[in-house]
Design an enzyme around this catalytic site. Structure first.
Site, PDB file in Angstrom:
ATOM      1  N   ASP A  78       2.528  -0.037   5.001  1.00 38.57           N
ATOM      2  CA  ASP A  78       3.428   0.767   5.835  1.00 38.57           C
ATOM      3  C   ASP A  78       4.563   1.376   5.021  1.00 38.57           C
ATOM      4  OD1 ASP A  78       1.855  -0.336   7.760  1.00 38.57           O
ATOM      5  OD2 ASP A  78       3.459  -1.394   8.816  1.00 38.57           O
ATOM      6  N   ASP A 156       6.051   6.617   7.702  1.00 35.35           N
ATOM      7  CA  ASP A 156       5.505   5.351   7.229  1.00 35.35           C
ATOM      8  C   ASP A 156       4.367   5.718   6.283  1.00 35.35           C
ATOM      9  OD1 ASP A 156       7.199   3.965   8.930  1.00 35.35           O
ATOM     10  OD2 ASP A 156       5.606   2.805   9.891  1.00 35.35           O
ATOM     11  N   HIS A 205       0.150   5.132  12.283  1.00 29.75           N
ATOM     12  CA  HIS A 205      -0.665   4.729  11.134  1.00 29.75           C
ATOM     13  C   HIS A 205      -2.100   5.239  11.319  1.00 29.75           C
ATOM     14  CE1 HIS A 205       2.443   1.293  10.617  1.00 29.75           C
ATOM     15  NE2 HIS A 205       2.946   2.497  10.421  1.00 29.75           N
ATOM     16  N   ASP A 207      -4.799   4.435   9.602  1.00 32.67           N
ATOM     17  CA  ASP A 207      -5.909   3.646   9.053  1.00 32.67           C
ATOM     18  C   ASP A 207      -6.684   2.802  10.057  1.00 32.67           C
ATOM     19  OD1 ASP A 207      -3.657   2.071   9.249  1.00 32.67           O
ATOM     20  OD2 ASP A 207      -3.739   1.270   7.208  1.00 32.67           O
ATOM     21  N   CYS A 307      -3.920  -2.623   6.023  1.00 25.51           N
ATOM     22  CA  CYS A 307      -2.472  -2.680   6.265  1.00 25.51           C
ATOM     23  C   CYS A 307      -1.770  -3.721   5.402  1.00 25.51           C
ATOM     24  CB  CYS A 307      -2.189  -3.044   7.717  1.00 25.51           C
ATOM     25  SG  CYS A 307      -2.838  -1.918   8.927  1.00 25.51           S
TER      26      CYS A 307
HETATM   27  O1  DAV Z   1      -3.894   0.363  16.700  1.00 30.56           O
HETATM   28  O2  DAV Z   1      -4.288   2.101  15.582  1.00 30.56           O
HETATM   29  C1  DAV Z   1      -3.503   0.176  13.425  1.00 30.56           C
HETATM   30  C2  DAV Z   1      -2.678   0.020  12.185  1.00 30.56           C
HETATM   31  C3  DAV Z   1      -1.287  -0.379  12.364  1.00 30.56           C
HETATM   32  N1  DAV Z   1      -0.592  -0.636  11.132  1.00 30.56           N
HETATM   33  C4  DAV Z   1      -3.719   1.056  15.715  1.00 30.56           C
HETATM   34  C5  DAV Z   1      -2.775   0.613  14.631  1.00 30.56           C
END
Ligand code: DAV
Length: 323
Positions: A78, A156, A205, A207, A307
């Protein structure tokens, strides 16, 4: 912070939990899984370094606002964006994450002493003006329905994902257009940033939406990427199956699509949560060596293998895969 920055479901979650620890048993189980992942990666000859422990249960403030505690420092993806030999500290928009970088400072100084370029985006002010206070009233079909506006650059690092000289990015509730433009101007012009537009009312995010696996192979989220972007023409594209996480398994900070947040150890080897049988089968059929690792307890906290890692150095040729 909470009132202003979070969509409704997350807002309620934070109001209930802010300043409190989550259940100790969930935390302990997640720590054990994280240690297990580090062992699996190290056993494959990959060097693993861990950040410092950072006490989060301390209030802090700037001249403009205060936060009752930090969040965590469990997701280096992040906050750290590594592009070539440059490591960029991200200007994250959640006030609770303002000092999270301190967990990584010893490592960053070490990388610097070994030759890395090390920069930080302008530290954001995170004034109330950054957040769309009328968020809940914005037309849900609007293209610009994000919690953050364009008051200052914020992003992020996890809203960017790399593929050689190509970097894919999305606007989200934590990344604005100024943030993406800041990155574009600060990385070598050999890199190309492609902004994709997932169908996602809670983007945060990229990913668990858009996951390049190897040259020519990409895993997409079927709900968020129903239309394949033109730029992927000629690529072998597969849609991720739904996660096997049952509704009874409390998830704190993400959707169950975190199942597709896999980690490539090399172009053939992929780390996948051990209970995600449909995804494991699909990836094995596709020609990958799948390394199953238990990770459900970590996933409760909002991220999976991609992550919780940040690859700072990889062997292989840096290539351009797109026009
Ligand atoms: O639910 O798409 C996934 C990654 C969060 N760092 C989501 C979040």
């Amino acid at each position: 912070m909470l009132e202003a920055t979070m969509p409704e479901d997350s807002k309620e979650f934070f109001i209930r939990h802010v300043g409190n620890r989550l259940p100790q048993s969930h935390y302990d189980a997640a720590c054990a899984e994280l240690d297990g992942l580090a062992e699996v990666i190290a056993s494959r000859g990959i060097e693993v370094t861990r950040p410092d422990r950072l006490e989060q249960a301390r209030p802090f403030s700037t001249p403009n606002w205060s936060a009752p505690s930090g969040l965590y420092a469990a997701m280096p993806r992040d906050i750290l964006l590594v592009v070539g030999d440059t490591i960029i500290e991200s200007p994250m928009s959640w006030r609770s994450r303002y000092f999270e970088i301190e967990a990584y400072r010893p490592l960053l100084k070490d990388y610097f002493n070994h030759g890395a370029k090390w920069i930080s985006a302008p530290k954001p002010q995170l004034l109330d003006e950054l957040y769309q206070w009328d968020y809940d009233k914005i037309d849900p079909l609007s293209n610009n329905k994000f919690v953050v506006n364009e008051f200052e650059p914020v992003f992020d690092a996890a809203d960017f994902i790399k593929c050689g000289y190509d970097i894919f990015a999305q606007l989200s509730h934590v990344t604005n257009a100024m943030g993406i433009e800041w990155v574009r101007r600060h990385i070598d012009s050999k890199y190309k940033i492609h902004v994709i537009k997932p169908v996602d009312s809670a983007p945060m995010h990229i990913d668990a939406t858009f996951m390049p696996l190897a040259p020519g192979k990409i895993l997409l989220n079927p709900e968020r990427m129903p239309v394949v972007p033109e730029v992927l023409k000629g690529w072998d594209i597969k849609y991720a199956p739904k996660s096997t996480i049952p509704d009874s398994h409390a998830m704190y900070m993400s959707s169950t699509w975190t199942s597709m947040n896999v980690l490539m150890l090399d172009p053939k080897t992929v780390v996948v949560e051990e209970q995600e049988a449909p995804l494991i089968e699909m990836l094995a059929d596709w020609g990958f060596e799948v390394v199953p690792v238990p990770f459900r307890n970590v996933m409760r906290f909002g991220g999976a293998f991609h992550c919780v890692t940040c690859d700072v150095r990889r062997r292989g040729d840096l290539l351009s895969y797109f026009n």
